[in-house]
Design a protein around this motif. Structure first.
Motif, mmCIF file in Angstrom:
data_model
loop_
_atom_site.group_PDB
_atom_site.id
_atom_site.type_symbol
_atom_site.label_atom_id
_atom_site.label_comp_id
_atom_site.label_asym_id
_atom_site.label_seq_id
_atom_site.Cartn_x
_atom_site.Cartn_y
_atom_site.Cartn_z
ATOM 1 N N THR A 185 50.519 50.988 90.444
ATOM 2 C CA THR A 185 49.804 51.804 89.843
ATOM 3 C C THR A 185 49.477 52.001 88.402
ATOM 4 O O THR A 185 48.154 52.155 87.908
ATOM 5 C CB THR A 185 50.074 53.172 90.782
ATOM 6 N N MET A 186 50.505 52.338 87.985
ATOM 7 C CA MET A 186 50.049 51.819 86.022
ATOM 8 C C MET A 186 49.593 51.160 85.321
ATOM 9 O O MET A 186 48.671 51.563 85.108
ATOM 10 C CB MET A 186 51.649 52.640 85.461
ATOM 11 N N CYS A 187 50.374 49.752 85.591
ATOM 12 C CA CYS A 187 49.231 48.580 85.328
ATOM 13 C C CYS A 187 48.713 48.825 85.710
ATOM 14 O O CYS A 187 47.431 48.566 84.760
ATOM 15 C CB CYS A 187 50.419 47.424 86.155
ATOM 16 N N GLU A 188 47.691 49.116 87.036
ATOM 17 C CA GLU A 188 46.879 48.915 86.942
ATOM 18 C C GLU A 188 45.731 49.254 85.845
ATOM 19 O O GLU A 188 44.380 49.610 85.753
ATOM 20 C CB GLU A 188 46.595 48.758 88.652
ATOM 21 N N SER A 189 45.903 50.607 86.350
ATOM 22 C CA SER A 189 45.640 51.910 85.363
ATOM 23 C C SER A 189 45.310 51.557 83.479
ATOM 24 O O SER A 189 44.231 51.659 83.407
ATOM 25 C CB SER A 189 46.344 53.481 85.303
ATOM 26 N N ARG A 190 46.307 51.333 83.759
ATOM 27 C CA ARG A 190 46.155 50.667 81.831
ATOM 28 C C ARG A 190 45.613 49.857 81.633
ATOM 29 O O ARG A 190 44.606 49.457 80.504
ATOM 30 C CB ARG A 190 47.580 50.358 81.493
ATOM 31 N N ILE A 191 45.233 48.144 83.245
ATOM 32 C CA ILE A 191 44.681 47.603 82.509
ATOM 33 C C ILE A 191 42.648 47.820 82.617
ATOM 34 O O ILE A 191 42.218 47.478 81.258
ATOM 35 C CB ILE A 191 45.094 46.550 83.880
ATOM 36 N N LEU A 192 42.638 49.346 83.839
ATOM 37 C CA LEU A 192 41.213 49.676 83.881
ATOM 38 C C LEU A 192 40.486 49.912 82.456
ATOM 39 O O LEU A 192 39.393 50.579 82.428
ATOM 40 C CB LEU A 192 41.122 50.321 85.086
ATOM 41 N N ALA A 193 42.388 50.530 81.655
ATOM 42 C CA ALA A 193 41.650 51.552 80.969
ATOM 43 C C ALA A 193 41.532 50.328 79.892
ATOM 44 O O ALA A 193 40.218 50.623 78.591
ATOM 45 C CB ALA A 193 42.689 52.281 80.729
ATOM 46 N N LEU B 74 37.925 47.801 76.231
ATOM 47 C CA LEU B 74 37.125 46.649 75.165
ATOM 48 C C LEU B 74 35.548 46.603 75.236
ATOM 49 O O LEU B 74 34.630 45.524 74.739
ATOM 50 C CB LEU B 74 38.158 45.831 75.426
ATOM 51 N N GLU B 75 35.542 46.939 76.306
ATOM 52 C CA GLU B 75 33.525 47.117 76.820
ATOM 53 C C GLU B 75 33.453 47.740 76.107
ATOM 54 O O GLU B 75 32.276 47.828 75.906
ATOM 55 C CB GLU B 75 33.177 47.538 77.872
ATOM 56 N N ASP B 76 33.421 49.009 76.049
ATOM 57 C CA ASP B 76 32.889 49.774 73.875
ATOM 58 C C ASP B 76 33.228 48.955 73.264
ATOM 59 O O ASP B 76 31.596 48.699 72.635
ATOM 60 C CB ASP B 76 33.941 51.512 74.443
ATOM 61 N N ILE B 77 34.400 48.707 73.194
ATOM 62 C CA ILE B 77 34.094 48.048 71.168
ATOM 63 C C ILE B 77 33.492 46.608 71.373
ATOM 64 O O ILE B 77 32.634 46.489 70.303
ATOM 65 C CB ILE B 77 35.692 46.930 71.464
#
Length: 75
Positions: free
Chosen positions: A47-55, A60-63
């Motif tokens: 769950t933590m890994c999924e959250s970090r991937i989404l963040a 990256l999309e913002d950048i």
């Protein structure tokens, strides 16, 4: 790495390595109590890994100025 570490206290790479180790351990598990604890820990880490991937994806999309479009979708 020990089970006392909360997911926020470890790196993404360390969490993946721990999940990998837990999967191997679970495959050979004989103790029901240990199995439950190991599965709970793996789920917490995943769950933590999924959250970090989404963040990270969002950052990256913002950048890059991308609006929710995955690079693989536009090819």
């Amino acid at each position: 790495m020990t089970a006392e570490n909360t997911p926020d206290e470890i790196s993404f790479e360390a969490a993946i390595a721990e999940v990998d180790a837990l999967v191997k351990k679970i495959q050979n598990q004989r103790s029901l109590d240990s199995l439950v604890a190991d599965v709970k820990r793996a789920k917490e880490l995943i769950t933590m890994c999924e959250s970090r991937i989404l963040a990270t994806e969002s950052e990256l999309e913002d950048i890059l100025g991308v609006d929710g479009v995955h690079a693989s979708d536009s090819q």
